[in-house]
Every structure is written in C-alpha cells, then in structure tokens.
Scaffold this active site. Structure first.
Site, PDB file in Angstrom:
ATOM      1  N   CYS A  34      -6.533 -12.511 -18.447  1.00 58.13           N
ATOM      2  CA  CYS A  34      -6.376 -12.527 -16.831  1.00 58.13           C
ATOM      3  C   CYS A  34      -5.877 -12.071 -16.291  1.00 58.13           C
ATOM      4  O   CYS A  34      -5.097 -10.570 -16.922  1.00 58.13           O
ATOM      5  CB  CYS A  34      -5.953 -14.014 -16.715  1.00 58.13           C
ATOM      6  SG  CYS A  34      -6.580 -14.912 -17.632  1.00 58.13           S
ATOM      7  N   ASP A 435       5.197  17.869  12.994  1.00 57.09           N
ATOM      8  CA  ASP A 435       4.331  17.447  14.199  1.00 57.09           C
ATOM      9  C   ASP A 435       4.231  16.237  14.867  1.00 57.09           C
ATOM     10  O   ASP A 435       5.089  15.332  14.924  1.00 57.09           O
ATOM     11  CB  ASP A 435       2.978  15.817  12.725  1.00 57.09           C
ATOM     12  CG  ASP A 435       2.342  15.629  13.423  1.00 57.09           C
ATOM     13  OD1 ASP A 435       1.207  16.044  14.074  1.00 57.09           O
ATOM     14  OD2 ASP A 435       2.331  14.224  14.202  1.00 57.09           O
TER      15      ASP A 435
END
Length: 485
Positions: A34, A435
C-alpha cells in the site's frame, strides 16, 4: 527513508499522504502493498515491511492494494531532484529508455556496465532496471485497460510487453485481477476516440497560479495555448506525436491525452509530470524557505509553488536563448517564427505544429530571426550542439557538464545557463541572482539587492533556491504569476 522503520510506521499509522511515493508498505498478513495514506486500518507494526519502490514490493511477492492503488501515487521527489546515477536511471526508465534500448542502452547512457547499474539500483531501490521497467509497464497497462476499449492484445503491445502471456501474468501478479476483471471495474470510457482522461496526483499543497500562469503567458502560438481553463500543447514523442490538455483541480491535475501511438503513454505522462513538477515535496521546500523571516510571509500567502519545467529540454534551451533581454511577447514572436518556418504540422483544433527539432533548426537560415547578429551566432551554435549531441540536456544528463557546455557556447551567459538548469534539467537549486525580477523582488522584501550579497543570503535556502526564485517572482504583478481568466 524505507530503512527508518519507526518513521515509516508513524507515517502509516497517521495515513500521511505526504509520504506517498517515498516508500511502500507490504502487509504480511494480507500479501498486499500500500501507499502510506491507504484508507484501510493500518496493520500491526510487526506485520509491516517497507520498500523503496513498487517494483521491490512486487518482487517480494506483494500485490497492489485495490483501495489505495499505490502504483498511482506521486513519484518519489528524489528522482527529479537528485543528480546521481540512480536518480538519472529512474528518470531515464520513466522516459522509456529500457523499453526502447534495453538495459544495455540504459547502462551505456549512464556510463556504467550492466552489472554496475544493477548493483546500484538493487542497493537503493531493491529492484533492478528490468523489474522497475516492468512495474512501469504494469501501471501503463492498468491505465489502458481502465480508460480505453482497446483489445487486450493491443493494450499489451502499447504497454511495452513482449507478449500477451507476459502481459496477463504481470497484471495478475501485480493487481491480483485478470485484465478482464480490471476492465469490468472501470468507470465510463471517454467518448472522444483516441483520447485518454487521466488524473495526475501530486503532494499537497499545490499553487497553480505561477505554474499554469507561466506556461500560458509564455506559450508559443501553434505549439501551446490556454483554452477553456486548460493548458494545451503538442508533444514530440519517440513513436509519434500527441496533444495534451492539463487542468488544475483541488486534489489532482486533470490530464487529457491524444496520442498517435499508445506506446508513448507512459513517456507522455512522465514528461507532463516533470513539466508541472508534480513529484516535488512542497512541505520540505516551504519549511526550509520559511526559515528565512523575509521569505516566510511570501511562502505563507500561497504555499506549494512549483518550478515550471518542460516536456522537451532542447526546445526550452532554444526558447531561453530567444528570451534573453527581450519581453515575453517578443520571445513568443521569435519562437513562433521558427515554428512556422520548420515546425512539423499537426491536426488539432487550436494547435498547428510541433516545435522544430534541433536538426531542423540547424538547417534553418538564422536570418529568419529578427535578432542582433550576435544572437544569431549564439542560436546557430546552440542548435548545432544540440543536433550533433555534443550538448546533452536529456533526463540522464550530467547537470554540471551541461552547465559547462552551455557556458562554452558563444552568446550564452550565466542567466541563460541557470534558467535552463532550473526548467530543462530540473535542478532544484538553480539560481539566477542577476535576474531583474529577482533583484527587484529582493529589494522589495528587504533582501540584499546585489547579486553577490543575494547569493550569500541564499545559501540558507539550499537546496531549494529554484523554488525561492518562484516565490520572489510571485511578488511582481506579471501575467506569469496568475491563472489566465
């Protein structure tokens, strides 16, 4: 993580979905495996066994749980965020390398012998490359069985099985159901012929604003579009082409795929997951960034930001070059000219072309681009390097070498290199301190405004600086930060 049994058991007892995909739980009393968040009552600790991959659980004799469907859980964030050989191998397996080239092709692509590679994967994942590829084929088979009306022989071929017998045996072993029984449990099949409707899971939270906003705002006309609340684009795939539609939902991303060849299904899904960074661990990322008191309020306003990726690293590198020092609109215009000139046409409502291959771009006269001569020189050098293979930006690429090779090309500087590393290579620690948007955001938040000082401050954000960039960009008023209306 699977080796820390106490931690794994706590996650299972609390049904913590954050750990889905990190490990799998085999239950000795039932013979099933599971995901940690399985809704069934957790077993006694002494009856739990923990495995690092679904393939390892399958090899240990466990079958997949029919309730929690562990094969459909998000992938481990390790494989997209690590740069070592095991992570590269997992990315390449997801991209179909074993099915196309076999284990020798996978090993050669990584620079290892087959035996070395098998030892590496067994040591960390509990399964070799064939078992890992088999688990992926089983998942693809289940998707095709449940979402199409294809005859089982065609499903077997499309999922990559060598024979119908191997297909039947694998489906029975993994899901404890025959292919016919699996199909009998499915819901309605989509009406559109050739279209597959899928749910792409992710770890919550997910902030769709910058993710889909960025893709929509920078989309290349003819290749990408935003339509009816979905991001749509064409895909160039190993066996043909496809068109994908991706829509954000509260607990999944709705994915609609039209493929020319169903053998490309698992590859298309893997590329869409990388595009949307769906295997990320947002809790780990955000917790680290919140430790900076100046970043914490930005994270808390909209947690779960992802780093927009790409479905084609070469395409993104070309687009990043065209986007140097120009507006978003100008970059889209330049890319659209390339698409119109040498892109392969496709039939679709709204989309018209595949983005051109590096080889096609290398044969194109750069004069078609209305850019300075220096940019044309850089364009020629980049597409030639991509076309002849001297620049590798693929899922198995060495990130440091790719950076060095990019930087060695004329007209390509640190900004372009780091943007490519961030969005094409998937490096979670890529950082662009020069940037303009990052610098403006930094000053607005009271962070250092100079690149050198910002790099020093950002040491505390590692290894998640690419995510910090998304939060910094989010402080600006730009279309990339919001879902289209």
């Amino acid at each position: 993580m699977h080796e820390d049994a106490e931690r794994c058991a706590r996650a299972v007892r609390s049904k913590d979905a954050r750990f889905d995909g990190w490990f799998f739980t085999g239950v000795l009393t039932t013979g099933i495996y599971c995901r940690p968040s399985c809704p069934v009552a957790p077993p006694k600790v002494e009856n739990m066994r923990f495995y690092p991959s679904a393939a390892a659980a399958q090899q240990a004799g466990f079958r997949a749980c029919k309730r929690c469907r562990p094969d459909a859980s998000p992938g481990s964030p390790l494989w997209n965020h690590r740069a070592d050989a095991v992570a590269k191998a997992m990315r390449m397996i997801a991209d179909g390398v074993v099915d196309r080239e076999g284990v020798p092709g996978l090993a050669a692509g990584l620079g290892y012998s087959v035996r070395q590679l098998e030892r590496l994967l067994l040591a960390e994942l509990g399964a070799g490359p064939l078992a890992l590829a088999r688990a992926q084929r089983a998942q693809t088979a289940r998707l095709l069985i449940e979402t199409t009306s294809l005859p089982m022989a065609e499903v077997a071929q499309a999922a990559g099985f060598a024979s119908v017998r191997a297909f039947n045996e694998t489906v029975r072993e993994v899901f404890a159901l025959s292919p016919t029984d699996l199909r009998a449990r499915r819901g309605p099949v989509p009406e559109a012929p050739g279209a597959l409707s899928l749910r792409l899971p992710f770890r919550a939270p997910l902030c769709p604003d910058n993710l889909f906003g960025h893709l929509a705002a920078t989309g290349v006309p003819g290749v990408e579009e935003w339509r009816d609340g979905a991001y749509r684009r064409t895909l160039r795939l190993p066996h043909g082409h496809g068109v994908v539609s991706l829509s954000p939902r509260p607990d999944h991303v709705a994915c609609r795929l039209s493929l020319g060849d169903l053998r490309d299904l698992s590859i298309a899904i893997a590329r869409c997951r990388r595009l949307l960074d769906l295997d990320a661990d947002p809790v780990a990322v955000d917790d680290q960034l919140r430790a900076d008191p100046l970043l914490a309020p930005v994270v808390d306003r909209a947690p779960g930001r992802r780093v927009p990726g790409t479905v084609d690293a070469a395409e993104f590198a070309v687009r990043a070059l065209l986007g140097q020092q120009v507006s978003t609109a100008a970059a889209r215009t330049h890319a659209a000219r390339l698409v119109t000139a040498v892109g392969d046409p496709v039939e679709d409502v709204g989309l018209t072309h595949l983005f051109p291959t590096p080889r096609a771009l290398a044969e194109l006269d750069p004069a078609v681009l209305a850019v300075p001569a220096s940019r044309r020189t850089a364009f020629r050098a980049l597409v030639t390097a991509l076309a002849d293979g001297s620049l590798d930006l693929g899922v198995g690429a060495d990130w440091d070498k790719a950076r060095a090779d990019l930087l060695a090309l004329p007209g390509i500087g640190p900004w372009t290199v780091e943007v490519v590393a961030m969005r094409a290579l998937g490096d979670p620690d890529a950082f662009i301190p020069t940037d303009l948007g990052v610098r403006v955001a930094a000053r607005t938040l009271g962070l250092p405004g100079t690149p050198a000082a910002l790099v020093r401050r950002a040491q505390a954000w590692r290894p998640w600086r690419a995510y910090a960039v998304q939060y910094l960009w989010a402080t600006g008023d730009h279309a990339v930060n919001r879902l289209p209306a």
